[in-house]
Design a protein around this motif. Structure first.
Motif, PDB file in Angstrom:
ATOM      1  N   ALA A 115       0.860  -1.186   0.000  1.00 29.05           N
ATOM      2  CA  ALA A 115       0.000   0.000   0.000  1.00 29.05           C
ATOM      3  C   ALA A 115       0.898   1.238   0.000  1.00 29.05           C
ATOM      4  O   ALA A 115       1.966   1.250   0.612  1.00 29.05           O
ATOM      5  N   ALA A 116       0.463   2.270  -0.675  1.00 30.67           N
ATOM      6  CA  ALA A 116       1.225   3.519  -0.726  1.00 30.67           C
ATOM      7  C   ALA A 116       1.224   4.173   0.652  1.00 30.67           C
ATOM      8  O   ALA A 116       0.274   4.036   1.422  1.00 30.67           O
ATOM      9  N   ILE A 117       2.298   4.874   0.951  1.00 30.25           N
ATOM     10  CA  ILE A 117       2.426   5.576   2.232  1.00 30.25           C
ATOM     11  C   ILE A 117       1.259   6.545   2.413  1.00 30.25           C
ATOM     12  O   ILE A 117       0.680   6.637   3.503  1.00 30.25           O
ATOM     13  N   ALA A 118       0.876   7.245   1.367  1.00 30.14           N
ATOM     14  CA  ALA A 118      -0.237   8.192   1.462  1.00 30.14           C
ATOM     15  C   ALA A 118      -1.535   7.467   1.811  1.00 30.14           C
ATOM     16  O   ALA A 118      -2.363   7.988   2.570  1.00 30.14           O
ATOM     17  N   THR A 119      -1.729   6.269   1.286  1.00 25.11           N
ATOM     18  CA  THR A 119      -2.920   5.480   1.592  1.00 25.11           C
ATOM     19  C   THR A 119      -2.923   5.068   3.059  1.00 25.11           C
ATOM     20  O   THR A 119      -3.941   5.188   3.745  1.00 25.11           O
ATOM     21  N   ILE A 120      -1.783   4.601   3.533  1.00 23.43           N
ATOM     22  CA  ILE A 120      -1.668   4.200   4.942  1.00 23.43           C
ATOM     23  C   ILE A 120      -1.902   5.410   5.843  1.00 23.43           C
ATOM     24  O   ILE A 120      -2.617   5.318   6.849  1.00 23.43           O
ATOM     25  N   ASN A 121      -1.330   6.549   5.486  1.00 23.38           N
ATOM     26  CA  ASN A 121      -1.538   7.761   6.283  1.00 23.38           C
ATOM     27  C   ASN A 121      -3.011   8.156   6.323  1.00 23.38           C
ATOM     28  O   ASN A 121      -3.522   8.602   7.353  1.00 23.38           O
ATOM     29  N   GLY A 122      -3.714   7.983   5.211  1.00 17.30           N
ATOM     30  CA  GLY A 122      -5.147   8.262   5.191  1.00 17.30           C
ATOM     31  C   GLY A 122      -5.896   7.358   6.160  1.00 17.30           C
ATOM     32  O   GLY A 122      -6.782   7.805   6.892  1.00 17.30           O
ATOM     33  N   GLU A 123      -5.532   6.084   6.182  1.00 16.04           N
ATOM     34  CA  GLU A 123      -6.148   5.139   7.109  1.00 16.04           C
ATOM     35  C   GLU A 123      -5.860   5.545   8.556  1.00 16.04           C
ATOM     36  O   GLU A 123      -6.751   5.497   9.411  1.00 16.04           O
ATOM     37  N   LEU A 124      -4.625   5.957   8.810  1.00 15.91           N
ATOM     38  CA  LEU A 124      -4.263   6.383  10.164  1.00 15.91           C
ATOM     39  C   LEU A 124      -5.032   7.635  10.579  1.00 15.91           C
ATOM     40  O   LEU A 124      -5.420   7.776  11.741  1.00 15.91           O
ATOM     41  N   ARG A 125      -5.282   8.540   9.639  1.00 14.38           N
ATOM     42  CA  ARG A 125      -6.078   9.739   9.943  1.00 14.38           C
ATOM     43  C   ARG A 125      -7.499   9.358  10.352  1.00 14.38           C
ATOM     44  O   ARG A 125      -8.050   9.917  11.295  1.00 14.38           O
ATOM     45  N   TYR A 126      -8.087   8.414   9.620  1.00 12.24           N
ATOM     46  CA  TYR A 126      -9.437   7.976   9.969  1.00 12.24           C
ATOM     47  C   TYR A 126      -9.454   7.274  11.324  1.00 12.24           C
ATOM     48  O   TYR A 126     -10.365   7.493  12.129  1.00 12.24           O
TER      49      TYR A 126
END
Length: 119
Positions: free
Chosen positions: A56-67
């Motif tokens: 998974a892209a870092i930006a995708t993982i960061n989005g998940e962490l934000r949620y």
């Protein structure tokens, strides 16, 4: 926690709930049988490691962490949790940032190009 965030989205008039549902699916896989109070840095790091392993892209993982951070924060504000773990986002890599390339502008001759690299 998902229900609390959905109610918060409705209260604020956010219209992107279907997008959220799609983006939090990987969180459900990692925390399906975990009580919110039991989510700690170890479990969060396990989620991150699993997603990196899935490419998974870092930006995708960061989005998940934000949620995840948002859901925990709402739960805490409503008194459902005593505290929340500090969730730090992953550093982004320069190779994943947008790079500008030379391109021909529509309606211009092929010899007339622009480069955004000087901005």
């Amino acid at each position: 926690m998902v229900d609390l965030m959905k109610a918060d989205y409705a209260r604020k008039g956010n219209r992107s709930w279907e997008d959220v549902v799609h983006k939090i699916k990987p969180l459900a896989a990692s925390f399906e049988f975990t009580r919110a109070a039991d989510i700690d840095l170890g479990k969060i790091n396990n989620h991150i490691d699993r997603r990196i392993g899935e490419k998974a892209a870092i930006a995708t993982i960061n989005g998940e962490l934000r949620y995840l951070r948002r859901m925990l924060s709402i739960s805490c504000k409503l008194g459902k949790l005593a505290a929340t773990p500090v969730i730090e986002l992953l550093p982004t890599r320069t190779s994943e940032t947008i790079t500008w390339r030379q391109r021909t502008l529509p309606g211009c001759s092929p010899n007339f190009t622009t480069s955004m690299s000087g901005i």
